[in-house]
Design an enzyme around this catalytic site. Structure first.
Site, PDB file in Angstrom:
ATOM      1  N   SER A 146     134.817-100.948 -45.717  1.00  0.00           N
ATOM      2  CA  SER A 146     134.887-100.536 -47.115  1.00  0.00           C
ATOM      3  C   SER A 146     136.192-100.988 -47.760  1.00  0.00           C
ATOM      4  O   SER A 146     136.204-101.446 -48.911  1.00  0.00           O
ATOM      5  CB  SER A 146     134.766 -99.010 -47.215  1.00  0.00           C
ATOM      6  OG  SER A 146     133.520 -98.570 -46.729  1.00  0.00           O
ATOM      7  N   GLN A 190     128.234 -97.159 -54.924  1.00  0.00           N
ATOM      8  CA  GLN A 190     128.802 -98.491 -55.133  1.00  0.00           C
ATOM      9  C   GLN A 190     128.577 -98.992 -56.552  1.00  0.00           C
ATOM     10  O   GLN A 190     129.352 -99.824 -57.044  1.00  0.00           O
ATOM     11  CB  GLN A 190     128.204 -99.474 -54.122  1.00  0.00           C
ATOM     12  CG  GLN A 190     128.682 -99.230 -52.705  1.00  0.00           C
ATOM     13  CD  GLN A 190     127.984-100.121 -51.686  1.00  0.00           C
ATOM     14  OE1 GLN A 190     127.054-100.857 -52.020  1.00  0.00           O
ATOM     15  NE2 GLN A 190     128.424-100.048 -50.444  1.00  0.00           N
ATOM     16  N   ASP A 229     127.746 -91.684 -43.749  1.00  0.00           N
ATOM     17  CA  ASP A 229     127.555 -92.698 -42.712  1.00  0.00           C
ATOM     18  C   ASP A 229     127.554 -92.090 -41.313  1.00  0.00           C
ATOM     19  O   ASP A 229     127.095 -92.727 -40.354  1.00  0.00           O
ATOM     20  CB  ASP A 229     128.647 -93.769 -42.795  1.00  0.00           C
ATOM     21  CG  ASP A 229     128.344 -94.832 -43.849  1.00  0.00           C
ATOM     22  OD1 ASP A 229     127.194 -94.891 -44.324  1.00  0.00           O
ATOM     23  OD2 ASP A 229     129.260 -95.598 -44.197  1.00  0.00           O
ATOM     24  N   LYS A 238     126.819-106.505 -38.345  1.00  0.00           N
ATOM     25  CA  LYS A 238     127.022-106.217 -39.767  1.00  0.00           C
ATOM     26  C   LYS A 238     128.413-105.655 -40.029  1.00  0.00           C
ATOM     27  O   LYS A 238     129.065-106.019 -41.012  1.00  0.00           O
ATOM     28  CB  LYS A 238     125.945-105.245 -40.252  1.00  0.00           C
ATOM     29  CG  LYS A 238     126.046-104.862 -41.723  1.00  0.00           C
ATOM     30  CD  LYS A 238     124.888-103.984 -42.122  1.00  0.00           C
ATOM     31  CE  LYS A 238     125.048-103.449 -43.530  1.00  0.00           C
ATOM     32  NZ  LYS A 238     125.060-104.515 -44.550  1.00  0.00           N
TER      33      LYS A 238
END
Length: 449
Positions: A36, A190, A333, A430
């Site tokens: 992030s 976001q 998360d 990822k």
């Protein structure tokens, strides 16, 4: 990173159960830089005037896609993966190329942040993504950009599996044609972060209002990083932000924090395996909202203490950890992480405030429920929450749904219950490409203690 189609989780609990009461030296782990923060820093560096040096950069699929997009827009960069550094020569809010094609892969931050930047710049930009990202929400951001003056043309909108107003599309930007917007963030915070970061490019004071209240910890991260790079956005009330005109980002030599999301998988081993754990350079003053997950582990019975080298988490004296009810809207998360260890708690665990995670790399609530059920664990799935009951997981191969957090989180279950394998472990590229190598090293250290 294993190349096999499945990863067999090392079963450690039986070996450690006899050692744990006398285990005094903590498991010490290092994790890569924050995804992030890395991707926010990359965008802020492009917006700044001058050359920024970013240190502790995460190199993963997401960050490499973001970096490649920055390079494809004509920004000068120098990359040293070994030293984990990237230098970026910013252009003070301009885009070097007035027309370019971008492929953001599956990176949500690249998809949302770059779309906002390019949509409010002057130029024509063709945007595409992975099939996975084409299925993720973009409409609230794209609708906001259209209202602000960007022309958005959609391609292939009727294709099977795609949602309306999503990738691929073309942006024809004309700058800001108004100085206020309201965006719905129920599906992703976001959208707001993206608009806040570029709001200083407006020639007038810019007001951003929101509907919904999801992910505010990430919004605070965005605002703090904007401030570090020289731009202040003021919170007028719970739903309105004001960015005063005339502000500019400045180039920085910027240190990126370790990824607290990654650290939490190892901290979760503390109650699970009844061992002390420390992750290097992770502290409670972190910019990252996932540090709040450690407070949930404290509620379950662990003890946390700051040390100069990082937070030390210790298990309860009796090795038992409790079921809890936890609002995880600030650290969503880690919902999968908590669900993965919840079967071993002494009572039910209810995870709330997570409706938005149905729209991430996978429908994570449905995924948690399906994989726990496959293991024989009773759970109750609701629209925005899940309850997991205590039980003994049976051997199972966890389907990961191309979702890195499903893979990393449910690997924890196998540390305490034998016969758990993870399908498609490579999806961790990822955000944490050597996660399973780090997990194997930690397992080797514990087994030899």
């Amino acid at each position: 990173m294993p190349m096999e189609n499945t990863y067999s989780v090392p079963y450690l609990y039986e070996t450690l159960s006899a050692k744990a009461p006398g285990l005094s030296r903590p498991l010490a782990v290092s994790v890569p830089g924050s995804k992030s923060i890395t991707n926010r820093a990359l965008l802020l560096a492009t917006l700044a005037q001058g050359t920024s040096t970013l240190r502790g950069v995460l190199f993963s699929d997401d960050s490499r896609h973001f970096l490649k997009c920055v390079q494809n827009l004509g920004f000068e960069t120098a990359v040293d993966e070994g030293a984990r550094t990237v230098t970026v020569k910013g252009a003070g809010g301009a885009v070097p190329l007035s027309e370019a094609s971008q492929h953001v892969g599956s990176a949500g931050t690249a998809a949302r942040f770059l779309t906002a930047f390019l949509g409010l710049s002057q130029g024509v930009y063709h945007m595409d993504s992975s099939e996975q990202m084409r299925r993720r929400p973009m409409a609230p951001l794209l609708d906001s950009l259209a209202e602000l003056g960007c022309e958005v043309s959609y391609e292939g909108s009727g294709a099977e599996g795609r949602i309306p107003r999503s990738f691929p599309f073309t942006l024809r930007g004309h700058g800001f044609r108004k100085n206020s917007i309201c965006v719905n963030i129920d599906e992703s915070s976001q959208f707001l972060s993206a608009l806040l970061i570029v709001s200083c490019l407006c020639s007038q004071d810019f007001t951003t209002a929101i509907e919904g209240a999801h992910g505010m910890a990430y919004i605070e991260m965005t605002r703090k990083m904007m401030r570090q790079f020289g731009v202040e956005t003021l919170k007028q009330d719970e739903r309105t932000f004001l960015t005063p005109a005339g502000q500019h980002y400045r180039a920085l030599d910027y240190q990126i924090e370790p990824d607290v999301s990654a650290a939490c998988y190892f901290y979760a081993m503390c109650p699970l395996l009844r061992i002390p754990v420390r992750v290097d350079d992770v502290h409670f003053d972190s910019l990252q909202g996932d540090v709040r997950f450690l407070r949930i582990l404290e509620q379950m019975g662990c003890r946390a203490a700051e040390t100069p080298r990082g937070i030390l988490l210790e298990p309860s004296a009796d090795g038992i950890f409790h079921g809890v009810t936890a609002d995880m809207s600030a650290c969503s998360d880690q919902a999968i992480t908590l669900a993965a260890i919840a079967p071993f708690a002494d009572g039910p665990t209810t995870i709330t405030g997570i409706g938005h995670i149905r729209f991430q790399e996978s429908d994570r609530i449905a995924g948690m429920a399906a994989e726990l059920t496959r293991m024989g664990i009773r759970c109750e799935e609701r629209a925005d929450s899940i309850t997991v009951y205590p039980g003994s997981p049976k051997p199972s191969t966890v389907e990961t749904y191309e979702d890195h957090r499903m893979a990393m989180g449910f690997a924890l279950t196998g540390l305490r219950s034998p016969g758990i394998s993870i399908s498609n472990p490579g999806c961790c590229r990822k955000t944490f490409e050597d996660y399973f190598a780090v997990l194997d090293h930690a397992a080797d250290c514990l087994a030899s203690t």
